[in-house]
Design a protein around this motif. Structure first.
Motif, short mmCIF file in Angstrom:
data_model
loop_
_atom_site.label_atom_id
_atom_site.label_comp_id
_atom_site.label_asym_id
_atom_site.label_seq_id
_atom_site.Cartn_x
_atom_site.Cartn_y
_atom_site.Cartn_z
N VAL A 139 5.47 8.47 10.15
CA VAL A 139 5.64 7.95 8.80
C VAL A 139 5.88 9.11 7.83
CG1 VAL A 139 4.51 6.71 6.91
CG2 VAL A 139 4.25 5.91 9.25
N MET A 140 5.15 10.23 8.03
CA MET A 140 5.33 11.37 7.13
C MET A 140 6.73 11.96 7.28
SD MET A 140 1.47 12.90 7.27
CE MET A 140 1.98 14.57 7.32
N ASN B 29 0.81 -1.22 0.00
CA ASN B 29 0.00 0.00 0.00
C ASN B 29 0.85 1.26 0.00
OD1 ASN B 29 -2.41 -1.34 0.03
ND2 ASN B 29 -2.66 -1.26 2.25
N LEU B 30 1.96 1.21 0.74
CA LEU B 30 2.73 2.44 0.94
C LEU B 30 3.85 2.61 -0.08
CD1 LEU B 30 3.08 2.55 4.82
CD2 LEU B 30 1.46 3.76 3.38
N ASP B 31 4.05 1.60 -0.93
CA ASP B 31 5.22 1.65 -1.80
C ASP B 31 5.33 2.91 -2.63
OD1 ASP B 31 7.58 0.54 -3.12
OD2 ASP B 31 6.29 0.58 -4.88
N SER B 32 4.19 3.38 -3.16
CA SER B 32 4.30 4.52 -4.06
C SER B 32 4.84 5.75 -3.33
CB SER B 32 2.96 4.82 -4.71
OG SER B 32 2.06 5.26 -3.73
N PHE B 33 4.51 5.86 -2.02
CA PHE B 33 5.04 6.99 -1.26
C PHE B 33 6.55 6.87 -1.12
CE2 PHE B 33 0.70 6.39 0.39
CZ PHE B 33 0.17 7.62 0.05
N PHE B 34 7.00 5.65 -0.84
CA PHE B 34 8.44 5.45 -0.69
C PHE B 34 9.16 5.64 -2.02
CE2 PHE B 34 7.06 3.49 3.23
CZ PHE B 34 8.02 3.98 4.11
N ILE C 99 -2.54 8.83 19.24
CA ILE C 99 -1.42 7.92 18.96
C ILE C 99 -1.34 7.64 17.46
CG2 ILE C 99 -0.33 5.73 19.55
CD1 ILE C 99 -0.82 7.28 21.97
N LEU C 100 -2.51 7.40 16.88
CA LEU C 100 -2.54 7.15 15.44
C LEU C 100 -1.94 8.34 14.71
CD1 LEU C 100 -3.45 5.14 13.31
CD2 LEU C 100 -5.63 6.31 13.20
N GLY C 101 -2.34 9.53 15.15
CA GLY C 101 -1.78 10.75 14.54
C GLY C 101 -0.27 10.79 14.70
N ALA C 102 0.22 10.39 15.88
CA ALA C 102 1.66 10.40 16.11
C ALA C 102 2.36 9.45 15.15
CB ALA C 102 1.95 10.00 17.56
N VAL C 103 1.76 8.28 14.94
CA VAL C 103 2.38 7.31 14.04
C VAL C 103 2.35 7.81 12.60
CG1 VAL C 103 2.13 5.00 13.06
CG2 VAL C 103 1.98 5.32 15.52
N VAL C 104 1.21 8.38 12.21
CA VAL C 104 1.12 8.92 10.85
C VAL C 104 2.15 10.03 10.67
CG1 VAL C 104 -0.34 10.18 9.24
CG2 VAL C 104 -1.28 8.26 10.52
N LEU C 105 2.29 10.87 11.69
CA LEU C 105 3.30 11.92 11.63
C LEU C 105 4.69 11.30 11.48
CD1 LEU C 105 3.93 15.00 12.00
CD2 LEU C 105 4.46 14.41 14.37
N THR D 158 9.32 10.27 8.24
CA THR D 158 10.19 9.27 7.61
C THR D 158 10.28 9.53 6.11
OG1 THR D 158 9.55 7.61 9.22
CG2 THR D 158 10.48 6.80 7.18
N LEU D 159 9.10 9.72 5.49
CA LEU D 159 9.08 9.94 4.04
C LEU D 159 9.78 11.25 3.68
CD1 LEU D 159 5.44 8.74 3.34
CD2 LEU D 159 7.53 7.69 2.49
N GLY D 160 9.50 12.30 4.46
CA GLY D 160 10.10 13.61 4.18
C GLY D 160 11.60 13.55 4.30
N VAL D 161 12.09 12.97 5.40
CA VAL D 161 13.53 12.91 5.60
C VAL D 161 14.17 12.00 4.55
CG1 VAL D 161 15.34 12.17 7.20
CG2 VAL D 161 13.39 13.45 8.05
N SER D 162 13.50 10.88 4.21
CA SER D 162 14.02 10.00 3.16
C SER D 162 14.17 10.77 1.86
CB SER D 162 13.08 8.82 2.93
OG SER D 162 12.96 8.04 4.08
N LYS D 163 13.17 11.59 1.56
CA LYS D 163 13.20 12.34 0.32
C LYS D 163 14.36 13.34 0.33
CE LYS D 163 10.22 14.58 -2.95
NZ LYS D 163 8.85 14.57 -3.43
N VAL D 164 14.50 14.06 1.45
CA VAL D 164 15.60 15.01 1.54
C VAL D 164 16.94 14.28 1.40
CG1 VAL D 164 16.80 16.60 3.09
CG2 VAL D 164 14.31 16.68 2.91
N LEU D 165 17.08 13.14 2.09
CA LEU D 165 18.33 12.39 2.01
C LEU D 165 18.61 11.93 0.59
CD1 LEU D 165 18.22 10.17 5.22
CD2 LEU D 165 19.91 11.93 4.67
N SER D 166 17.57 11.46 -0.11
CA SER D 166 17.83 10.93 -1.44
C SER D 166 18.03 12.05 -2.46
CB SER D 166 16.72 9.97 -1.88
OG SER D 166 15.54 10.67 -2.11
#
Lengths: 82, 721
Positions: free
Chosen positions: B514-515, B422-427, B506-512, B517-525
């Protein structure tokens, strides 16, 4: 089976086909071969992920998700395009 | 680690909750036959390993969770056997580091017997590996696992026929229920003890053109001193152009085939000839094609589908879990329900434990008084150590004991690969690997385990991204902090509405997480780790019915008690330290107060205070102790509280100037700050780089500081707090 070839990512979910050509090279090609995507392997597209990419395919009894980027370089002869 | 591990073994930190000896066999196993356990990923290999050795290697229904090979011993009929669990691989023509490890072990370490675990529901693809291993060695036992699932899917297995076609013993097992393992052990002991099997016909029939090319190369290879390697197999690999094999031959046998000009020329000629005779088809395609054709033929006879194959349940569940419109909402809802059950369920036992510990403090105090112990000793042991331990147990244990089994349930079911799907496209858009979603899920349990799990990602760039960002998902040392603060400060107190709000927060915290994670991954890449996403193929294994009893036992003993034990070990000295800091005075102020005052401006800037910052800093060895340390330092600084309930905790925090904003910032900082000591050590072990370890420390800390600063300043500017 003498229809034209289409790239795998355009095979609609629910349809199947046979692999004819793989235009990926290097380690990625090896990966595809290891999954059983060799010449004339039967492949069925099962369903797309929520965002439309990747797509899940049934390959030799296993369900494998491939991104369009790879699937677009694998060409299949579709069995039954309506 | 006292002795350096063998070169093919990566050392694993002893943090991931596994009690498996990863460092090698040691000398005590000399003489015991070595049994290698190979197999495709997700065939139940780890389950077979665990059942045979009685060990507790982590199992889960997703591809690639055995990332280093574990070793264990078992006894059968008075004889010891050393079992080596190789990483799961699709093939011995390696395209990943894991597959290379497996290949090297079978080729060069030459185990006495290689057991190949094959998935009965997917025999054809699994035979690819079986056949390749049979080309290397004939001391093989094939273990056809998951025979129960095959039966459910209307697949009729003919194991004696399979054994005849392959020329080696075949045993059918259902390892999860322990069925067939006795016969497997018997087959192994026979294969290890008996004479070598008679040479049969080569298992794979290649096209005449391939055979010709092999015949051309074989004589040249026979002359080389390469013990244990069949010249036919080697000829095929050279035609295949497997460059990693040259490396391994040099490393293990100290022969550099690449320097052999005569051989090089012969290989080139044979390859050219082969491709010319096969109308341009490349050698690897011809070789792998032939292996799969053989596999297809054998599987067609030995595994017959009696009725139309029943995928119904899998397809139905997939249509729900990965549905275009519902896939992601269902995922969020599942996670939300998980948190809600945890919050609701943890509340009562937490209160009970807190009350019990508080009651016990009376007799403890009396005991020390009766002994005539000096006041400082009682202070250190009761007010310092005992209270901290009491808080760790009463606040941390209940949420862990509930969340772990629930999460393990989803893991066993096979849901996690669907999350990755489900999440692959974001990654992908973040320039990261799709399997990062899996390593992220592992991080929910323990970030150190999540970092190790990153080995399933082949590309070094994407693997590093996954390791550096793993800490952005809250491990279960941090969940209780989020849960406690969310239920005390954010949302209405108690009742259904209270727990629902808590779960949503808590759900919000986890979604945050993940977001971020994606943001930092994007900056790193785009910056430090520039590059394009590599190839990605994710297997979606069949759903499996989770075994409830096993889940409960396993998640309680292997995970909850392990994590809690580690927290307690760290909490005792930390509690002691806080007590000492609070009671050693420098001038008019205690050390604790002066440190807190020094850190106060920084804390306030981030919406927190000096004591909170101290708790985070001292919580470096284990995140579990941050809340207890905060409580201890407020108490030590003179606050009084009723220890026996959580509302007492709320009153204590409010007395010390907490508002909803403080709670929110503490949660944000807990979600985004330096990884715990174990995780950092793991990152260092995995990268062998101080630079990347430092990056793993700084990236989340700076992110957290920035987030807290923005939130705190914005809330204050807007007059919200």
């Amino acid at each position: 089976m003498n229809g034209e070839l289409i790239p795998l990512h355009l095979l609609p979910p629910g349809c199947s086909g046979r692999v004819c050509r793989i235009e990926i090279n290097g380690a990625a090609r090896r990966r595809m071969l290891d999954l059983g995507l060799t010449g004339s392997t039967a492949v069925a597209a099962l369903q797309k992920s929520p965002s439309g990419d990747p797509t899940a395919y049934l390959i030799r009894g296993a369900v494998i998700a491939l991104r369009s980027q790879e699937a677009s370089q694998i060409f299949v002869a579709p069995d039954n395009i309506k | 680690m006292k002795q350096p591990p063998p070169q093919f073994l990566k050392s694993l930190p002893a943090s991931a909750g596994s009690s498996v000896d990863e460092t090698g066999a040691g000398d005590s196993n000399k003489g015991a036959p070595v049994i290698a356990l190979a197999g495709n990923p997700n065939t139940g290999k780890s389950t077979v390993f665990n059942s045979l050795t009685g060990m507790k290697q982590h199992t889960g229904n997703w591809t690639g969770k055995t990332v280093a090979h574990a070793r264990g011993k078992y006894r059968y009929r008075g004889k010891d056997y050393l079992l080596v669990d190789l990483p799961g691989s699709y093939s011995l023509l390696p395209s990943s580091a894991e597959e290379e490890v497996a290949r090297d072990f079978i080729c060069f370490e030459r185990p006495d017997v290689t057991v190949v675990v094959a998935d009965a529901t997917c025999l054809e693809r699994n035979l690819n590996l079986v056949l390749q291993i049979l080309e290397i060695t004939d001391r093989v036992v094939v273990c056809v696992n998951l025979i129960d699932e095959a039966a459910r899917k209307n697949i009729k297995l003919h194991l004696p026929l399979l054994s005849r076609l392959l020329g080696v013993p075949v045993v059918g097992t259902n390892a999860r229920e322990g069925r067939g393992l006795q016969r497997l052990q018997e087959a192994i002991s026979r294969a290890a003890g008996g004479p070598p099997p008679l040479p049969g016909p080569p298992p794979i029939s290649y096209s005449p053109a391939v055979e010709e090319a092999v015949a051309l190369l074989e004589p040249a290879l026979c002359g080389l001193a390469l013990p244990g390697l069949s010249s036919r197999w080697l000829a095929l690999r050279l035609l295949d152009g497997d460059s990693s094999l040259y490396r391994s031959i040099k490393r293990f046998l100290n022969v550099d085939l690449r320097r052999n000009k005569v051989l090089g020329a012969k290989v080139a000629r044979a390859k050219g000839l082969l491709e010319k005779e096969s109308s341009g088809r490349k050698a690897p395609d011809l070789i792998v094609g032939a292996i799969f054709e053989t596999a297809e033929k054998i599987a067609g006879q030995a595994a017959v589908e009696t009725a139309s194959r029943s995928y119904q349940w899998d397809r139905r569940l997939d249509r729900l879990f990965t549905s275009r419109s519902l896939g992601i909402p269902v995922m969020l809802a599942l996670l939300g329900v998980l948190f809600w059950i945890t919050i609701t369920g943890a509340n009562y036992p937490s209160e009970l434990l807190a009350a019990a510990f508080s009651w016990l403090e009376g007799p403890l105090d009396a005991f020390f008084v009766a002994l005539g112990a000096p006041g400082w000793l009682q202070g250190i042991l009761v007010t310092g150590v005992y209270r901290t331990l009491a808080w760790v147990v009463s606040v941390m244990l209940p949420p862990m004991a509930i969340f772990f089994p629930l999460f393990t349930f989803l893991e066993d079911l096979g849901y996690l690969p669907r999350v990755a799907f489900n999440l692959d496209s974001f990654f992908r858009r973040a320039g990261a690997h799709g399997k990062q979603a899996l390593t992220m899920c592992m991080g929910f349990g323990c970030n150190a385990a999540g970092v190790i799990a990153c080995r399933i990602i082949d590309s070094p760039r994407e693997r590093l991204i996954a390791m550096l960002t793993n800490n952005f998902v809250p491990c279960n040392g941090r969940f209780p902090l989020l849960i406690v603060l969310a239920s005390l400060f954010l949302g209405p107190a108690g009742g259904l509405l209270g727990t629902l709000t808590g779960a949503a927060v808590i759900l919000g915290a986890v979604v945050l997480g993940v977001m971020v994670t994606l943001g930092v991954s994007k900056v790193l890449s785009r910056t430090l780790l520039r590059g394009l996403p590599s190839t990605f193929a994710l297997e979606l294994p069949p759903y499996r019915k989770p075994q409830l009893g096993r889940i409960l036992v396993r998640s309680f003993f292997d995970r909850t008690l392990f994590v809690l034990g580690r927290a307690l070990v760290v909490a005792a000295p930390a509690g002691l330290l806080i007590w000492l800091m609070a009671n050693i005075k420098i001038g008019a102020l205690s050390m604790l107060e002066s440190t807190a005052r020094f850190l106060q401006p920084f804390g306030v800037l981030l919406g927190m205070d000096g004591y909170i910052i101290i708790a985070f800093l001292l919580g470096f060895p284990a995140n579990e102790i941050v809340i207890p340390l905060m409580i201890m330092s407020y108490l030590a600084a003179g606050s009084l509280m009723d220890l026996s309930s959580l509302s007492g905790l709320q009153a204590l925090l409010i007395d010390n100037g907490w508002s909803w904003l403080t709670a929110l910032c503490v949660m944000l900082f807990s979600l985004n700050h330096f990884p715990c000591g174990t995780t950092l050590l793991t990152i260092y072990r995995e990268t062998r780089s101080f630079k990347w370890t430092a990056a793993a420390f700084l990236i989340p800390t700076l992110t957290g500081a920035a987030l807290c600063f923005l939130v705190a300043q914005a809330a204050r500017l807007l007059g919200l707090a």
